[in-house]
Motif scaffolding. Structure first.
Motif, short mmCIF file in Angstrom:
data_model
loop_
_atom_site.label_atom_id
_atom_site.label_comp_id
_atom_site.label_asym_id
_atom_site.label_seq_id
_atom_site.Cartn_x
_atom_site.Cartn_y
_atom_site.Cartn_z
N ALA A 183 -4.23 -7.34 0.74
CA ALA A 183 -3.39 -6.06 0.15
C ALA A 183 -4.10 -5.41 -1.06
N ALA A 184 -4.10 -4.19 -0.81
CA ALA A 184 -4.96 -3.29 -1.66
C ALA A 184 -4.24 -1.93 -1.81
N GLY A 185 -4.93 -1.12 -2.60
CA GLY A 185 -4.11 0.11 -3.13
C GLY A 185 -5.09 0.95 -3.35
N CYS A 186 -4.86 2.25 -3.51
CA CYS A 186 -5.70 3.24 -4.29
C CYS A 186 -4.84 4.48 -4.66
N THR A 244 -9.71 6.36 -7.29
CA THR A 244 -9.91 4.81 -7.48
C THR A 244 -9.30 4.04 -6.43
N GLY A 245 -9.78 2.87 -6.31
CA GLY A 245 -8.87 1.95 -5.45
C GLY A 245 -9.62 0.52 -5.21
N GLY A 246 -8.83 -0.21 -4.75
CA GLY A 246 -9.70 -1.73 -4.85
C GLY A 246 -8.35 -2.72 -4.42
N GLY A 247 -8.53 -3.92 -4.85
CA GLY A 247 -7.47 -4.99 -4.28
C GLY A 247 -8.08 -6.21 -3.54
N HIS A 248 -7.20 -6.80 -2.61
CA HIS A 248 -7.74 -7.90 -1.99
C HIS A 248 -7.90 -7.71 -0.44
N SER A 293 -0.78 2.28 -0.46
CA SER A 293 -0.68 0.96 -0.51
C SER A 293 -1.06 0.26 0.67
N GLY A 327 3.93 -0.42 -3.07
CA GLY A 327 3.70 -1.85 -2.96
C GLY A 327 4.67 -2.67 -2.19
N ARG A 352 -1.67 -3.14 3.74
CA ARG A 352 -1.54 -4.47 3.86
C ARG A 352 -2.01 -4.92 5.23
N HIS A 391 -0.39 -4.68 -15.24
CA HIS A 391 0.01 -4.17 -14.32
C HIS A 391 1.51 -4.33 -14.28
N ARG A 443 8.90 -2.26 -11.24
CA ARG A 443 8.82 -1.29 -10.15
C ARG A 443 10.04 -0.31 -10.40
N HIS A 497 -8.81 -9.64 -9.49
CA HIS A 497 -9.31 -8.71 -8.49
C HIS A 497 -10.58 -8.93 -8.42
#
Ligand code: C5P
Length: 477
Positions: free
Chosen positions: A448-451, A441-445, A414, A383, A416, A32, A315, A106
């Protein structure tokens, strides 16, 4: 308990990697592009190269079917995927057969934990370790590296950088917990990292004090954050000696007594502000992690600054510079890294001021804020923008969702939990569920996550997010 299970899994995992190296395989590390991605990819690549491997590192902004297609077309002998690919084991197997492993932190679906018969998924959650706060991908890569060879324990300092970069300094006063703490102890024991309780200013080792205060956005202090002149007059009026022998002093150079005076001055300012809670003073003090081997006044000496520099590299599309630095390059690469981080800060600053000045960009009901970054925010910066917004007092307490339209016509999100947010929603679960429902598709914590979703699905996706945020099925624990 989790760590015993992890140790047991590391043995066969390392044997697999050793045999790949011994076969003379051409290895591709795909990681990543954020700080944790860059550190984890660099840690494992360093360990593999030290073991004699042919190995290169490439970063991507997320793992998706087109990246997997490119990997397949690339046709390297073996792939090590770090900080990415949770929930995609079946896709990797289909495209790459058994020529891959994932090292990640993750949360992954239980199905993926149960079906990993060949032991290709080295994921913290599988061993009962909370990958959201106890270990990032950098720490997992370090565990693999040090199990491959004890000599790789010198890479523990990079795992410390990954932990702060991934905001896993979640213990009391920004201390480490779980496996991060153990890795930190190793780094301390080897004399690589020093830990002190201090004022946490951005640019501790590199910026004049007033600039460091102005550049500190966690916590966000209205009137001081991004306001160099106000910071300068505040500190000057408080009698702080800002220069020595004609040179600006950096935060790391101030004595304990001076630091108390600095904190007092900020506290007095905050009391007069209607927009900032007095609690921010508490947030300003925490553990700082110093990389003892780096030069004083270098951006690499403070682990948080180091991670910011890496993030900036990734970034802004210059991950290679960050990887080179992590793998030991200094001089020209460090100069390039410093320029990149200055450019990154300027860009972020202009994004945030545009978002707040163009009011139509923010839809806020007090609990959830949707920020439209279309035509403004570069997708790889999303992010960073959502992290920054989540520290702003204007959005305090909210779940924050920032989006941008990508060049390929998909929407990237993104999300939060903003400062002071008490919602029990698990953003990682929500992003995964609603993105999948939208054929993305998505996922994360949890926080904090994103898709990524196809653009026609935007309205349905937002409706799904709004309803899932109140659905106990998607709450944190
Ligand atoms: O991109 P952003 O910084 O918002 O990502 C937040 C967290 O969610 C990161 O840990 C990232 O790796 C994870 N994520 C994910 N799947 C995605 C997008 C982000 O697991 N599709």
């Amino acid at each position: 308990m989790g760590e015993t299970k992890l140790a047991a899994a590391l043995k066969p995992f390392c044997e697999k990697l050793r045999s790949v190296v011994e076969n003379g395989s051409d290895i591709s590390v795909i990681t990543h592009l954020d700080a944790d991605g860059i550190t984890s990819g660099s840690i494992i690549a360093t360990a593999l190269i030290r073991a004699g491997a042919k190995c290169s590192v490439r970063t991507v902004s997320d793992m998706n079917p087109s990246v997997i297609e490119r990997m397949k077309a690339d046709d390297r002998d073996f792939y090590v995927i770090t900080d990415l690919g949770g929930g995609m084991a079946a896709n990797f197997s289909k495209a790459l057969k058994d020529r891959w492993v994932v090292i990640d932190h993750h949360q992954i679906p239980e199905q993926e934990m149960l079906t990993d018969d060949a032991g290709q998924v080295m994921n913290a959650w599988k061993y009962g370790i909370d990958g959201g706060v106890e270990v990032p991908a950098g720490g997992m890569a370090y565990m693999v590296a040090s199990a491959l060879d004890r000599k790789n324990r010198d890479l523990s300092c990079m795992a410390v950088v990954s932990a702060v970069g991934d905001r896993q300094d979640q213990g009391d006063k920004k201390s480490f917990i779980g496996l991060n703490k153990e890795i930190l102890e190793t780094a301390k024991g080897l004399g690589l990292v020093n830990v002190d309780l201090d004022i946490m200013l951005t640019g501790r080792e590199t910026r004049p004090l007033h600039e460091a205060l102005a550049f500190t956005s966690f916590p966000y202090i209205d009137g001081l954050t991004w306001n160099r002149d106000n910071c300068h007059s505040l500190l000057k009026n408080a009698g702080i000696k800002m220069k020595e022998n004609g040179r600006w002093r950096v935060p790391a150079e101030f004595s304990q007594e001076e630091k108390s005076a600095i904190l007092d001055a900020v506290a007095k300012f905050v009391v007069t502000s209607s927009k900032t809670s007095a609690a921010v003073i508490d947030d300003l003090v925490g553990y700082v992690y110093t990389l003892a081997g780096e030069d004083k006044r270098s951006q690499l000496r403070d682990a948080r600054e180091f991670s910011t520099l890496l993030n900036a590299c990734g970034r802004i599309g210059r991950s290679g510079v960050g990887i080179a630095i992590c793998m030991g390059d200094r001089d020209a690469m460090l100069t390039a890294g410093e320029e990149i981080s200055a450019q990154y800060r300027t860009t972020l600053r202009s994004y945030i001021s545009t978002i707040f000045s163009e009011k139509w960009r923010v839809t806020d009901d007090g609990k959830m804020a949707f920020v439209n970054g279309d035509g403004l925010v570069a997708e790889d910066m999303l992010g960073a923008v959502s992290s920054l917004l989540s520290g702003s007092p204007t959005l305090a307490g909210r779940l924050v969702f920032v989006r941008a339209l990508s060049q390929d016509g998909t929407y990237k999100f993104s999300s939060r939990k903003a400062l002071g947010c008490t919602s029990s929603a698990n953003l990682g679960l929500i992003m995964r569920h609603c993105a999948e429902a939208a054929k993305g598709t998505g996922g994360g914590h949890s926080a904090a996550a994103g898709c990524r979703i196809p653009s026609p699905a935007l309205d349905d996706f937002i409706t799904c997010v709004r309803s899932s945020a109140n659905d106990p099925k998607f709450s944190a624990s």
